[in-house]
Design a protein around this motif. Structure first.
Motif, short mmCIF file in Angstrom:
data_model
loop_
_atom_site.label_atom_id
_atom_site.label_comp_id
_atom_site.label_asym_id
_atom_site.label_seq_id
_atom_site.Cartn_x
_atom_site.Cartn_y
_atom_site.Cartn_z
N LYS A 26 -18.38 59.26 30.68
CA LYS A 26 -17.43 60.21 30.09
C LYS A 26 -15.99 59.80 30.33
N VAL A 27 -15.71 59.33 31.53
CA VAL A 27 -14.34 58.89 31.84
C VAL A 27 -13.96 57.73 30.95
N LYS A 28 -14.86 56.76 30.82
CA LYS A 28 -14.58 55.59 29.99
C LYS A 28 -14.40 55.99 28.53
N ARG A 29 -15.19 56.97 28.08
CA ARG A 29 -15.13 57.41 26.68
C ARG A 29 -13.89 58.24 26.39
N ASP A 30 -13.52 59.11 27.31
CA ASP A 30 -12.49 60.12 27.02
C ASP A 30 -11.09 59.76 27.51
N THR A 31 -10.98 58.81 28.43
CA THR A 31 -9.67 58.50 28.99
C THR A 31 -8.78 57.82 27.95
N VAL A 32 -7.55 58.28 27.87
CA VAL A 32 -6.57 57.70 26.94
C VAL A 32 -6.28 56.26 27.35
N ARG A 33 -6.27 55.36 26.38
CA ARG A 33 -5.96 53.96 26.65
C ARG A 33 -4.45 53.75 26.46
N LEU A 34 -3.76 53.57 27.55
CA LEU A 34 -2.31 53.40 27.49
C LEU A 34 -1.94 51.93 27.35
N PRO A 35 -0.95 51.61 26.53
CA PRO A 35 -0.53 50.21 26.37
C PRO A 35 0.38 49.78 27.50
N GLU A 36 0.52 48.48 27.63
CA GLU A 36 1.52 47.96 28.56
C GLU A 36 2.90 48.24 27.98
N PRO A 37 3.86 48.64 28.81
CA PRO A 37 5.18 49.00 28.30
C PRO A 37 5.93 47.81 27.72
N GLU A 38 6.74 48.08 26.73
CA GLU A 38 7.57 47.04 26.13
C GLU A 38 8.80 46.79 26.99
N GLY A 39 9.41 45.64 26.79
CA GLY A 39 10.63 45.31 27.52
C GLY A 39 10.56 43.94 28.16
N GLU A 40 11.70 43.51 28.67
CA GLU A 40 11.79 42.20 29.31
C GLU A 40 10.92 42.14 30.57
N ARG A 41 10.33 40.97 30.77
CA ARG A 41 9.50 40.76 31.96
C ARG A 41 10.11 39.72 32.90
N HIS A 42 11.34 39.39 32.67
CA HIS A 42 12.05 38.50 33.59
C HIS A 42 13.54 38.70 33.36
N GLY A 43 14.31 38.38 34.37
CA GLY A 43 15.75 38.52 34.24
C GLY A 43 16.47 38.08 35.49
#
Length: 285
Positions: A26-43
């Motif tokens: 149920k957890v695997k079926r119902d949990t919202v799949r969130l994306p990785e956030p956008e933005g720079e990954r180095h700086g």
């Protein structure tokens, strides 16, 4: 007596196994799949001024790499600026202003994120082999690992071997001065996990975390970061009762931007302590 307790515990787990399977489905079926956030990954920024970009390679630079799973990637936040690495930048700038022993050593901060949702300790080890060797030794590598090893049922011995291998390549290839492993989250507190599944998964994570602590303490230059969740709650509550769900993202599994902020603050404090020559190391690290 010990043997009897173990047998009783095993019998209990067998009886609850169908419930664990059903709740897990149920957890695997119902949990919202969130994306990785956008933005720079180095700086690269000034430690005292996050706005003005730095181009002078001759400055004394603190190099920080955040490596690992979805938490290291910032899942649960809207942008990388709100994620762990993004909020670590101003937290380190604050430490540089307030801690002379730390701040006087570094003029700039070079940061990067090498993380992917779903990565286990094996995936992280493989990634460290693939990442190009840096031209200069890395000052700090922060690793978030263990949740996916917990859910994929990695054996304790295999978990320990992978941790040892991660430490070896981090110190050999990247010449890391300070390697920091974040503690595994207390998974039983995740709103997405119902009881009794939450207690079962939390117990598995705690066992892996115990091994992580032992491995870290056995190596020089390796620190186990005992992220203080209770302190996060206290600081946010300011004496008033709160719903701890505010510390989690919409999926009830990943940290929220709020939790990333408190985590970044504690991490910055630890990094400043590790590089402050006048600091006395505490046993919590």
């Amino acid at each position: 007596m010990v043997a009897t307790t173990k047998i009783a515990g095993a019998a209990k787990e067998m009886l609850l196994a169908p419930i664990y399977l059903y709740q897990g489905y149920k957890v695997k079926r119902d949990t919202v799949r969130l994306p990785e956030p956008e933005g720079e990954r180095h700086g690269r920024v000034k430690l005292t001024d996050a706005v003005q970009q730095i181009t002078n390679d001759n400055d004394h630079t603190l190099s920080v790499m955040v490596v690992g799973d979805s938490a290291a990637a910032g899942v649960g936040s809207q942008t990388q600026q709100d994620a762990l690495a993004g909020q670590l930048i101003p937290a380190l700038q604050q430490q540089a202003l307030g801690n002379q022993g730390f701040g006087q050593q570094f003029a700039t901060l070079s940061w990067s994120v090498q993380a992917t949702t779903g990565h286990t300790s094996f995936d992280i080890l493989r990634r460290l082999y693939v990442i190009p060797k840096p031209s200069q030794p890395l000052d700090v590598m922060v690793i978030s690992v263990g949740v996916n090893d917990t859910t994929s049922k990695v054996a304790a011995a295999e978990w320990q071997q992978r941790l040892e291998a991660i430490i070896a390549i981090a110190q050999r290839k990247f010449a890391v001065r300070q390697l920091i492993f974040a503690r595994l989250p207390q998974m039983e507190q995740m709103p997405a996990l119902p009881a009794p599944l939450s207690h079962f998964v939390g117990s598995k994570a705690a066992k892996l975390d115990d091994i992580l602590q032992q491995v870290c303490h056995a190596h020089d230059g390796v620190t186990y970061m005992a992220t203080d969740f209770a302190r996060m709650i206290d600081e946010h509550a300011n004496g008033a009762p709160i719903d701890i769900s505010v510390m989690f993202a919409d999926d009830g599994f990943h940290p929220s931007s709020l939790m990333y902020g408190y985590w970044a603050q504690q991490l910055a404090e630890l990094i400043a302590e590790l590089f402050d020559p006048s600091a006395t190391r505490s046993s919590t690290a």
